[in-house]
Write a protein that holds these residues in place. Sequence first.
Motif, PDB file in Angstrom:
ATOM      1  N   ASN A 142      75.996  -1.762  -7.333  1.00 31.23           N
ATOM      2  CA  ASN A 142      74.838  -0.967  -7.738  1.00 31.23           C
ATOM      3  C   ASN A 142      74.432   0.030  -6.657  1.00 31.23           C
ATOM      4  N   ALA A 143      74.649  -0.330  -5.399  1.00 29.65           N
ATOM      5  CA  ALA A 143      74.363   0.618  -4.311  1.00 29.65           C
ATOM      6  C   ALA A 143      75.303   1.817  -4.389  1.00 29.65           C
ATOM      7  N   ARG A 144      76.568   1.590  -4.773  1.00 33.46           N
ATOM      8  CA  ARG A 144      77.503   2.712  -4.932  1.00 33.46           C
ATOM      9  C   ARG A 144      77.071   3.607  -6.100  1.00 33.46           C
ATOM     10  N   ILE A 145      76.550   2.991  -7.153  1.00 37.09           N
ATOM     11  CA  ILE A 145      76.050   3.779  -8.281  1.00 37.09           C
ATOM     12  C   ILE A 145      74.854   4.621  -7.840  1.00 37.09           C
ATOM     13  N   ASP A 146      73.935   4.019  -7.084  1.00 40.41           N
ATOM     14  CA  ASP A 146      72.766   4.756  -6.593  1.00 40.41           C
ATOM     15  C   ASP A 146      73.192   5.915  -5.694  1.00 40.41           C
ATOM     16  N   ALA A 147      74.199   5.689  -4.879  1.00 43.71           N
ATOM     17  CA  ALA A 147      74.685   6.760  -4.003  1.00 43.71           C
ATOM     18  C   ALA A 147      75.261   7.907  -4.821  1.00 43.71           C
ATOM     19  N   ALA A 148      75.961   7.585  -5.907  1.00 41.31           N
ATOM     20  CA  ALA A 148      76.514   8.630  -6.773  1.00 41.31           C
ATOM     21  C   ALA A 148      75.402   9.418  -7.451  1.00 41.31           C
ATOM     22  N   ILE A 149      74.346   8.746  -7.868  1.00 45.35           N
ATOM     23  CA  ILE A 149      73.204   9.441  -8.477  1.00 45.35           C
ATOM     24  C   ILE A 149      72.595  10.416  -7.485  1.00 45.35           C
ATOM     25  N   ALA A 151      73.998  11.806  -4.945  1.00 47.66           N
ATOM     26  CA  ALA A 151      74.925  12.873  -4.563  1.00 47.66           C
ATOM     27  C   ALA A 151      75.158  13.894  -5.668  1.00 47.66           C
ATOM     28  N   THR A 152      74.894  13.527  -6.910  1.00 47.46           N
ATOM     29  CA  THR A 152      75.254  14.409  -8.027  1.00 47.46           C
ATOM     30  C   THR A 152      74.055  14.907  -8.826  1.00 47.46           C
ATOM     31  N   GLY A 153      72.845  14.529  -8.414  1.00 48.83           N
ATOM     32  CA  GLY A 153      71.663  14.951  -9.154  1.00 48.83           C
ATOM     33  C   GLY A 153      71.527  16.472  -9.204  1.00 48.83           C
ATOM     34  N   TRP A 154      71.084  16.993 -10.332  1.00 47.31           N
ATOM     35  CA  TRP A 154      70.980  18.431 -10.557  1.00 47.31           C
ATOM     36  C   TRP A 154      69.515  18.820 -10.711  1.00 47.31           C
ATOM     37  N   ARG A 155      69.101  19.860 -10.007  1.00 50.45           N
ATOM     38  CA  ARG A 155      67.695  20.275 -10.039  1.00 50.45           C
ATOM     39  C   ARG A 155      67.474  21.624 -10.706  1.00 50.45           C
ATOM     40  N   ARG A 183      71.521  13.878 -16.038  1.00 47.74           N
ATOM     41  CA  ARG A 183      71.285  13.776 -14.593  1.00 47.74           C
ATOM     42  C   ARG A 183      72.144  14.748 -13.801  1.00 47.74           C
ATOM     43  N   THR A 184      73.303  15.127 -14.327  1.00 51.75           N
ATOM     44  CA  THR A 184      74.199  16.028 -13.604  1.00 51.75           C
ATOM     45  C   THR A 184      74.078  17.488 -14.046  1.00 51.75           C
ATOM     46  N   ALA A 262      82.584   7.738 -10.552  1.00 50.22           N
ATOM     47  CA  ALA A 262      83.639   8.714 -10.831  1.00 50.22           C
ATOM     48  C   ALA A 262      83.237   9.646 -11.967  1.00 50.22           C
ATOM     49  N   ALA A 263      82.583   9.105 -12.997  1.00 45.96           N
ATOM     50  CA  ALA A 263      82.169   9.939 -14.131  1.00 45.96           C
ATOM     51  C   ALA A 263      81.137  10.969 -13.698  1.00 45.96           C
ATOM     52  N   MET A 264      80.169  10.549 -12.898  1.00 48.86           N
ATOM     53  CA  MET A 264      79.131  11.486 -12.465  1.00 48.86           C
ATOM     54  C   MET A 264      79.691  12.531 -11.501  1.00 48.86           C
ATOM     55  N   THR A 265      80.636  12.143 -10.680  1.00 44.79           N
ATOM     56  CA  THR A 265      81.269  13.109  -9.773  1.00 44.79           C
ATOM     57  C   THR A 265      82.000  14.186 -10.568  1.00 44.79           C
ATOM     58  N   ARG A 266      82.707  13.774 -11.609  1.00 46.15           N
ATOM     59  CA  ARG A 266      83.424  14.737 -12.448  1.00 46.15           C
ATOM     60  C   ARG A 266      82.455  15.639 -13.203  1.00 46.15           C
ATOM     61  N   LEU A 267      81.414  15.057 -13.773  1.00 41.82           N
ATOM     62  CA  LEU A 267      80.420  15.861 -14.500  1.00 41.82           C
ATOM     63  C   LEU A 267      79.730  16.858 -13.563  1.00 41.82           C
ATOM     64  N   ALA A 268      79.394  16.422 -12.371  1.00 36.76           N
ATOM     65  CA  ALA A 268      78.718  17.316 -11.431  1.00 36.76           C
ATOM     66  C   ALA A 268      79.632  18.485 -11.044  1.00 36.76           C
TER      67      ALA A 268
END
Length: 275
Positions: A142-149, A151-155, A183-184, A262-268
């Motif tokens: 879950n910490a890896r998931i939080d880190a991906a969020i 790193a890939t959040g879009w503003r 989110r991305t 991986a999915a969020m990294t690709r989407l971002a």
Amino acid sequence: MRAGAALLACLWLASCAAPPPPAGGGIVSMNPCADAMLLALVPPARIAAISHYSQRPDSTSIPLDVARRFRGTSGTAEEVIGMKPDLVIASSFTPPSTREAFARARLNALYLDIPASIDASKAQVTALAAAVGAPARGAALNARIDAAIAATGWRGPKASALLWIGGNLVNGSQTLLDDMMVRTGFANQAAHYGLAHTGQLPMEQVIADPPRVMLVPEGAGHDSDSRAAALRQRAIAETGLPVLQAQFPRHLVNCGGPVIPAAMTRLAALRRSVR
């Protein structure tokens, strides 16, 4: 994306030296998304079998060469009961007759639903980690998931997008993929059409109210997917619609848990490519 995918593959491979099939005991998974989570939570020797879905290219969320090191189940109650597992992990839509058979055999069974958000997926990781006695590994995942969020959040402004799962099936609102898309930096065009969960979408509707981006399956492996993609591409070309088409790997569509980073990294990365 390549670095993230390589890291994910290394994590899986590091935990997946081919174990001998246990004569009894261990964990049997009938749920392909549980398969992916188990590989991140327990040593391979504890896994007696995984679902047959994870051994097919159109429905796996783990590398096929890794999945095929494990015994695959056909999904019948008789087969699973005969393996005498310590724990069975199945889906919430498992037929009542199968559940009753497991109960009569006094099997310990955990039934997982389909998470509709990242938070729900994280809660599922925590529940499964507790069930297999690996809370620390669950917390680390879950910490890896939080880190991906983070790193890939879009503003900035969002780009409208459709994410095709296969054929004419598209991802709608109230899904984990929808949460990741938003989110991305994408606005889910299927939600704009009023489609919840997943469903068939006619090309006429897409042409009448097109998205900015269409995310199409990569590596789906079905002729119907190829035909549908070709028809969409032809329709876009003939109508001159300003729609960007980009590939989204099929194995990132199926599940949450360890698939989310991986999915969020690709989407971002795809969102950054849109102007």
